[in-house]
Motif scaffolding. Structure first.
Motif, mmCIF file in Angstrom:
data_model
loop_
_atom_site.group_PDB
_atom_site.id
_atom_site.type_symbol
_atom_site.label_atom_id
_atom_site.label_comp_id
_atom_site.label_asym_id
_atom_site.label_seq_id
_atom_site.Cartn_x
_atom_site.Cartn_y
_atom_site.Cartn_z
ATOM 1 N N GLN A 203 -35.470 -26.343 -12.929
ATOM 2 C CA GLN A 203 -34.997 -24.993 -12.643
ATOM 3 C C GLN A 203 -36.091 -23.957 -12.908
ATOM 4 O OE1 GLN A 203 -31.438 -24.326 -14.857
ATOM 5 N NE2 GLN A 203 -30.199 -25.790 -13.680
ATOM 6 N N MET A 204 -36.818 -24.131 -14.017
ATOM 7 C CA MET A 204 -37.898 -23.197 -14.325
ATOM 8 C C MET A 204 -38.976 -23.258 -13.263
ATOM 9 S SD MET A 204 -38.214 -23.756 -18.461
ATOM 10 C CE MET A 204 -39.661 -22.690 -18.516
ATOM 11 N N LEU A 205 -39.313 -24.491 -12.814
ATOM 12 C CA LEU A 205 -40.338 -24.617 -11.772
ATOM 13 C C LEU A 205 -39.885 -23.968 -10.465
ATOM 14 C CD1 LEU A 205 -41.538 -28.296 -12.404
ATOM 15 C CD2 LEU A 205 -42.783 -26.182 -12.880
ATOM 16 N N ASN A 206 -38.607 -24.160 -10.125
ATOM 17 C CA ASN A 206 -38.098 -23.556 -8.890
ATOM 18 C C ASN A 206 -38.122 -22.034 -8.978
ATOM 19 O OD1 ASN A 206 -37.589 -26.012 -7.645
ATOM 20 N ND2 ASN A 206 -35.503 -26.165 -8.481
ATOM 21 N N GLN A 207 -37.736 -21.513 -10.147
ATOM 22 C CA GLN A 207 -37.773 -20.068 -10.320
ATOM 23 C C GLN A 207 -39.197 -19.538 -10.218
ATOM 24 O OE1 GLN A 207 -35.850 -19.264 -14.026
ATOM 25 N NE2 GLN A 207 -33.780 -19.783 -13.264
ATOM 26 N N THR A 208 -40.151 -20.277 -10.839
ATOM 27 C CA THR A 208 -41.560 -19.861 -10.772
ATOM 28 C C THR A 208 -42.067 -19.901 -9.335
ATOM 29 O OG1 THR A 208 -41.898 -20.756 -12.991
ATOM 30 C CG2 THR A 208 -43.860 -20.353 -11.642
ATOM 31 N N ARG A 209 -41.670 -20.957 -8.598
ATOM 32 C CA ARG A 209 -42.110 -21.079 -7.203
ATOM 33 C C ARG A 209 -41.559 -19.942 -6.358
ATOM 34 N NH1 ARG A 209 -40.077 -25.592 -6.448
ATOM 35 N NH2 ARG A 209 -41.832 -26.821 -7.237
ATOM 36 N N VAL A 210 -40.287 -19.604 -6.589
ATOM 37 C CA VAL A 210 -39.668 -18.515 -5.818
ATOM 38 C C VAL A 210 -40.354 -17.178 -6.130
ATOM 39 C CG1 VAL A 210 -37.548 -17.175 -5.555
ATOM 40 C CG2 VAL A 210 -37.448 -19.668 -5.582
ATOM 41 N N MET A 211 -40.638 -16.934 -7.439
ATOM 42 C CA MET A 211 -41.290 -15.695 -7.830
ATOM 43 C C MET A 211 -42.690 -15.618 -7.228
ATOM 44 S SD MET A 211 -40.108 -15.496 -11.841
ATOM 45 C CE MET A 211 -41.199 -14.094 -12.139
ATOM 46 N N TYR A 212 -43.405 -16.739 -7.235
ATOM 47 C CA TYR A 212 -44.764 -16.752 -6.665
ATOM 48 C C TYR A 212 -44.715 -16.471 -5.171
ATOM 49 C CZ TYR A 212 -49.288 -18.507 -5.146
ATOM 50 O OH TYR A 212 -50.509 -18.634 -4.562
#
Length: 234
Positions: free
Chosen positions: A215-224
Motif C-alpha cells: 500500500q505504501m509503495l502504491n501510494q508513493t507511485r501514485v504521488m510520484y
C-alpha cells in the motif's frame, strides 16, 4: 464339583463390580444434593444479609454470581483431561471465591455459632466436590481379588497370594505406563497444535506487513506520477 466356598467366591466376584458402581452412583447423587443444599443455604443467607444492608436487587444477583463462579471453577478443576494451567487458574479463583463467600456469611448478623456454621457451609461445597473428584475404584485391589477368586473357583488349583499381588501390581504398572504414554501423546499433540498456531500467526503477520508495504509503495507511485504530471503541465 465346586465347593460352597468356591460358589460363594464366584457369586461375590459377580456382584463386586455392580456393587461398587451402585456405591459410586449413590455417593455422587448424595454429593449433588449436598452441593445444591449448601449453595442454596449460602445464597439465601448472603442475599438476606445484603438486603438488610440496602443493596436492593443486587443483593440477589451478587451471591448468585459468586455461586456460579464457584461451580464453574469446580467443574474446570475436576474435569479429567483439562489443561494443567487451566486447572491451576481455576483452583486459585475458587480459593478467592470461597474465602469471599465465607467471609460474607460470617459477617452476617446473628449468633456466633450460626455465623460459623454458614461460613463452613461454603467450605463444605468445595470439600464435597473435591471428595467427589477422588471417588474411583482401586483397580489394583480389584485385580488382586479377581485373581484370588479365579484361583478359588478352579478345583484343584490354588494361587499363592503373593503371586496374585505381583500380578495385580504388574497389571497396575502396565495401566500406569499406558496412561503416561497417552498423556505424553496428548502433550505432543498440544505442542504441535501450538507450533502450527504460532506459524500461522507469523504468516499472517508477514502477510499484513507485506500488504502494508504494498500500500505504501502504491501510494508513493501514485504521488510520484501526480508530481511528474504536474511538472510536465507547468
Amino acid at each position: 464339583m465346586m465347593t460352597l466356598t468356591q460358589q460363594f467366591a464366584a457369586e461375590y466376584a459377580k456382584g463386586a463390580v455392580p456393587g461398587m458402581l451402585r456405591a459410586i452412583r449413590t455417593t455422587k447423587r448424595a454429593n449433588n444434593l449436598i452441593l445444591i443444599g449448601a449453595l442454596a443455604a449460602s445464597y439465601l443467607h448472603q442475599a438476606h444479609f445484603l438486603v438488610s444492608l440496602g443493596a436492593g436487587m443486587f443483593a440477589w444477583i451478587v451471591p448468585a454470581v459468586f455461586d456460579l463462579a464457584m461451580l464453574s471453577m469446580l467443574t474446570v478443576s475436576q474435569t479429567p483431561g483439562m489443561a494443567a494451567d487451566a486447572r491451576r487458574a481455576a483452583m486459585k479463583i475458587l480459593a478467592v471465591v470461597v474465602i469471599i463467600s465465607a467471609a460474607v456469611n460470617f459477617a452476617a448478623p446473628g449468633p456466633l455459632g450460626l455465623r460459623v456454621i454458614f461460613a463452613l457451609v461454603v467450605g463444605l461445597v468445595a470439600g464435597v466436590e473435591w471428595v467427589a473428584a477422588k471417588i474411583r475404584p482401586d483397580f489394583a485391589a480389584i485385580e488382586a481379588r479377581e485373581v484370588e477368586a479365579t484361583a478359588d473357583v478352579r478345583p484343584g488349583r490354588r494361587l499363592d497370594p503373593e503371586v496374585a499381588k505381583a500380578r495385580a501390581a504388574k497389571a497396575a504398572a502396565t495401566r500406569k505406563a499406558k496412561a503416561a504414554a497417552a498423556a505424553k501423546a496428548a502433550r505432543a499433540v498440544e505442542e504441535a497444535a501450538r507450533a502450527r498456531a504460532a506459524k500461522a500467526a507469523e504468516r499472517a503477520r508477514l502477510r499484513a506487513e507485506q500488504s502494508e508495504l504494498d500500500q505504501m509503495l502504491n501510494q508513493t507511485r501514485v504521488m510520484y506520477t501526480e508530481e511528474v504530471g504536474a511538472h510536465r503541465a507547468s
